[in-house]
Motif scaffolding. Sequence first.
Motif, PDB file in Angstrom:
ATOM      1  N   ASP A 286      41.052  34.772  43.742  1.00  0.00           N
ATOM      2  CA  ASP A 286      42.298  35.526  43.791  1.00  0.00           C
ATOM      3  C   ASP A 286      42.400  36.473  42.602  1.00  0.00           C
ATOM      4  O   ASP A 286      42.939  37.578  42.715  1.00  0.00           O
ATOM      5  CB  ASP A 286      43.502  34.578  43.765  1.00  0.00           C
ATOM      6  CG  ASP A 286      43.504  33.599  44.919  1.00  0.00           C
ATOM      7  OD1 ASP A 286      43.381  34.059  46.072  1.00  0.00           O
ATOM      8  OD2 ASP A 286      43.610  32.381  44.676  1.00  0.00           O
ATOM      9  N   ILE A 287      41.880  36.015  41.457  1.00  0.00           N
ATOM     10  CA  ILE A 287      41.996  36.752  40.203  1.00  0.00           C
ATOM     11  C   ILE A 287      40.658  36.668  39.486  1.00  0.00           C
ATOM     12  O   ILE A 287      40.019  35.610  39.474  1.00  0.00           O
ATOM     13  CB  ILE A 287      43.087  36.141  39.298  1.00  0.00           C
ATOM     14  CG1 ILE A 287      44.424  36.069  40.029  1.00  0.00           C
ATOM     15  CG2 ILE A 287      43.224  36.917  37.987  1.00  0.00           C
ATOM     16  CD1 ILE A 287      45.404  35.100  39.393  1.00  0.00           C
ATOM     17  N   ILE A 288      40.241  37.783  38.883  1.00  0.00           N
ATOM     18  CA  ILE A 288      39.047  37.735  38.029  1.00  0.00           C
ATOM     19  C   ILE A 288      39.359  38.357  36.675  1.00  0.00           C
ATOM     20  O   ILE A 288      40.179  39.271  36.571  1.00  0.00           O
ATOM     21  CB  ILE A 288      37.826  38.440  38.662  1.00  0.00           C
ATOM     22  CG1 ILE A 288      38.026  39.959  38.725  1.00  0.00           C
ATOM     23  CG2 ILE A 288      37.506  37.870  40.027  1.00  0.00           C
ATOM     24  CD1 ILE A 288      36.761  40.727  39.021  1.00  0.00           C
ATOM     25  N   PHE A 289      38.707  37.846  35.649  1.00  0.00           N
ATOM     26  CA  PHE A 289      38.736  38.426  34.316  1.00  0.00           C
ATOM     27  C   PHE A 289      37.327  38.939  34.012  1.00  0.00           C
ATOM     28  O   PHE A 289      36.338  38.283  34.351  1.00  0.00           O
ATOM     29  CB  PHE A 289      39.124  37.378  33.270  1.00  0.00           C
ATOM     30  CG  PHE A 289      40.560  36.933  33.335  1.00  0.00           C
ATOM     31  CD1 PHE A 289      41.496  37.421  32.437  1.00  0.00           C
ATOM     32  CD2 PHE A 289      40.980  36.012  34.291  1.00  0.00           C
ATOM     33  CE1 PHE A 289      42.814  37.018  32.482  1.00  0.00           C
ATOM     34  CE2 PHE A 289      42.294  35.596  34.353  1.00  0.00           C
ATOM     35  CZ  PHE A 289      43.222  36.101  33.441  1.00  0.00           C
ATOM     36  N   VAL A 290      37.242  40.096  33.374  1.00  0.00           N
ATOM     37  CA  VAL A 290      35.949  40.672  33.001  1.00  0.00           C
ATOM     38  C   VAL A 290      35.961  40.930  31.498  1.00  0.00           C
ATOM     39  O   VAL A 290      36.728  41.759  31.002  1.00  0.00           O
ATOM     40  CB  VAL A 290      35.680  41.993  33.754  1.00  0.00           C
ATOM     41  CG1 VAL A 290      34.322  42.560  33.346  1.00  0.00           C
ATOM     42  CG2 VAL A 290      35.732  41.773  35.263  1.00  0.00           C
ATOM     43  N   ASP A 291      35.115  40.225  30.761  1.00  0.00           N
ATOM     44  CA  ASP A 291      35.073  40.304  29.299  1.00  0.00           C
ATOM     45  C   ASP A 291      33.677  40.752  28.855  1.00  0.00           C
ATOM     46  O   ASP A 291      32.783  39.938  28.733  1.00  0.00           O
ATOM     47  CB  ASP A 291      35.394  38.929  28.714  1.00  0.00           C
ATOM     48  CG  ASP A 291      35.504  38.941  27.202  1.00  0.00           C
ATOM     49  OD1 ASP A 291      35.480  40.044  26.609  1.00  0.00           O
ATOM     50  OD2 ASP A 291      35.615  37.844  26.614  1.00  0.00           O
ATOM     51  N   TYR A 292      33.450  42.071  28.653  1.00  0.00           N
ATOM     52  CA  TYR A 292      34.469  43.097  28.732  1.00  0.00           C
ATOM     53  C   TYR A 292      33.925  44.326  29.425  1.00  0.00           C
ATOM     54  O   TYR A 292      32.724  44.390  29.738  1.00  0.00           O
ATOM     55  CB  TYR A 292      35.031  43.421  27.334  1.00  0.00           C
ATOM     56  CG  TYR A 292      34.081  44.040  26.334  1.00  0.00           C
ATOM     57  CD1 TYR A 292      33.982  45.422  26.218  1.00  0.00           C
ATOM     58  CD2 TYR A 292      33.277  43.253  25.510  1.00  0.00           C
ATOM     59  CE1 TYR A 292      33.141  46.007  25.290  1.00  0.00           C
ATOM     60  CE2 TYR A 292      32.414  43.830  24.596  1.00  0.00           C
ATOM     61  CZ  TYR A 292      32.351  45.200  24.493  1.00  0.00           C
ATOM     62  OH  TYR A 292      31.485  45.769  23.591  1.00  0.00           O
ATOM     63  N   LEU A 293      34.783  45.334  29.634  1.00  0.00           N
ATOM     64  CA  LEU A 293      34.481  46.495  30.465  1.00  0.00           C
ATOM     65  C   LEU A 293      33.258  47.266  29.993  1.00  0.00           C
ATOM     66  O   LEU A 293      32.422  47.693  30.794  1.00  0.00           O
ATOM     67  CB  LEU A 293      35.707  47.416  30.489  1.00  0.00           C
ATOM     68  CG  LEU A 293      35.674  48.644  31.395  1.00  0.00           C
ATOM     69  CD1 LEU A 293      35.473  48.235  32.838  1.00  0.00           C
ATOM     70  CD2 LEU A 293      36.956  49.446  31.254  1.00  0.00           C
TER      71      LEU A 293
END
Length: 410
Positions: A286-293
């Motif tokens: 449902d949600i993703i975090f990307v560390d980092y762009l």
Amino acid sequence: MRTNYQAEQAVIGDILLDASMVMPEAMLYLSPRDFSVPEYQNIYETCQGLYRKGRPIDSVTILSAVGPEYQQTLVSAAEATPTISHYQDYIRIVWETAQIRRAATQAAELLETIDTGREIEECRSSAETVLRCFETVRRDNQQLSAAEMLLRFFETRGKPRKYIPTGFTKLDRRAYIDRGDFVVVGGRPSAGKTAITLQIMLHMARDYRVLYFSLETNPDKLADRLIACDTGVNLSRIKTGEMGDEDWTRIVERSDRFRDLKFDVVQAAGWTVDQIRAKSIQEQADIIFVDYLGLIASKGKSLYEQTTNASKALHTMAQDTGTTVIALSQLNRSANSGDPDMTTLKDSGQVEQDADIILMLANPDDPQDKGRRKLMVVKNKEGRRGLINLSFDGDRQRFYEIEEELEEPE
């Protein structure tokens, strides 16, 4: 090979019965390669060409393009089509069957790639291609008239709308994070970007399926920080292995609750947005975090082009799949003095255009006050901007809201 001859025939038949009604819908969803029967591929491609030119579509105009040998095929399609009222269902069946057919073909290629002992990266690429066969451009076509919009407004506004909470009350009152949003969290090195997003992830993972793509930090190190944040056990004692009985008791007491959190940390160094997207779909995130762009592998001759392409791709992913994307970003050197704003995001101005919400985490003006942080909502398409004062407990990797707070005038 998976096919549905009757549905393909029905689509062609319905076009012959009423092209003005059927073609607009078909053009939205179907390409000639979605038909498994070569004759239908050629007929539909001809219909597309006629439609684009604004010419009439009937058996005469079609046969003049494809040849008289197709006459019996057209006659059979028109005679066999049961009704025109179900043309949308026939189009959907053809499109879904084509997805399955393409996936089967790609899966066979994947098995061949594995059997021939290819490199793991080539195998992974083939697997991602299989997954992409089931990706859908949003097919619900949210098109509402003025009357329909007003009706929806009356129907929904009597009920409180649920957004995705961050665990920070003051932030949630400003930033209404929703499915399909692209959120960027910027900050200087050591401002606490990773720490605050790990804390937010722990809160979101109570109710949502979350993936944390770490392109820089080993998941084992993130595990130490997550345990410290969730249990309140001192991070230094966790890192050195000098935890006492009281620490272990707290960890054990929280273990069941922690185990039930719906998140995974993915070691994604060198990954592309396509890989991130494929993994997210595979895991039904449902949600993703990307560390980092800035660490996403992307096409481009310069870092600016690479970051621009990565930002566009993440934004498109959020919109196409309905996945909430929260990406961390470094700041450029101009942010070394004063409060950062969205123009200080590193490597590309595209990020500030793509993001629905941009948060900036900064150290306090007074360097002696190391326990304070400023969380600034600098872009907010559907809410208020403003400054939220936080305290940061580095020993426990936790942020806390402070009562006093400055508001940015609207």
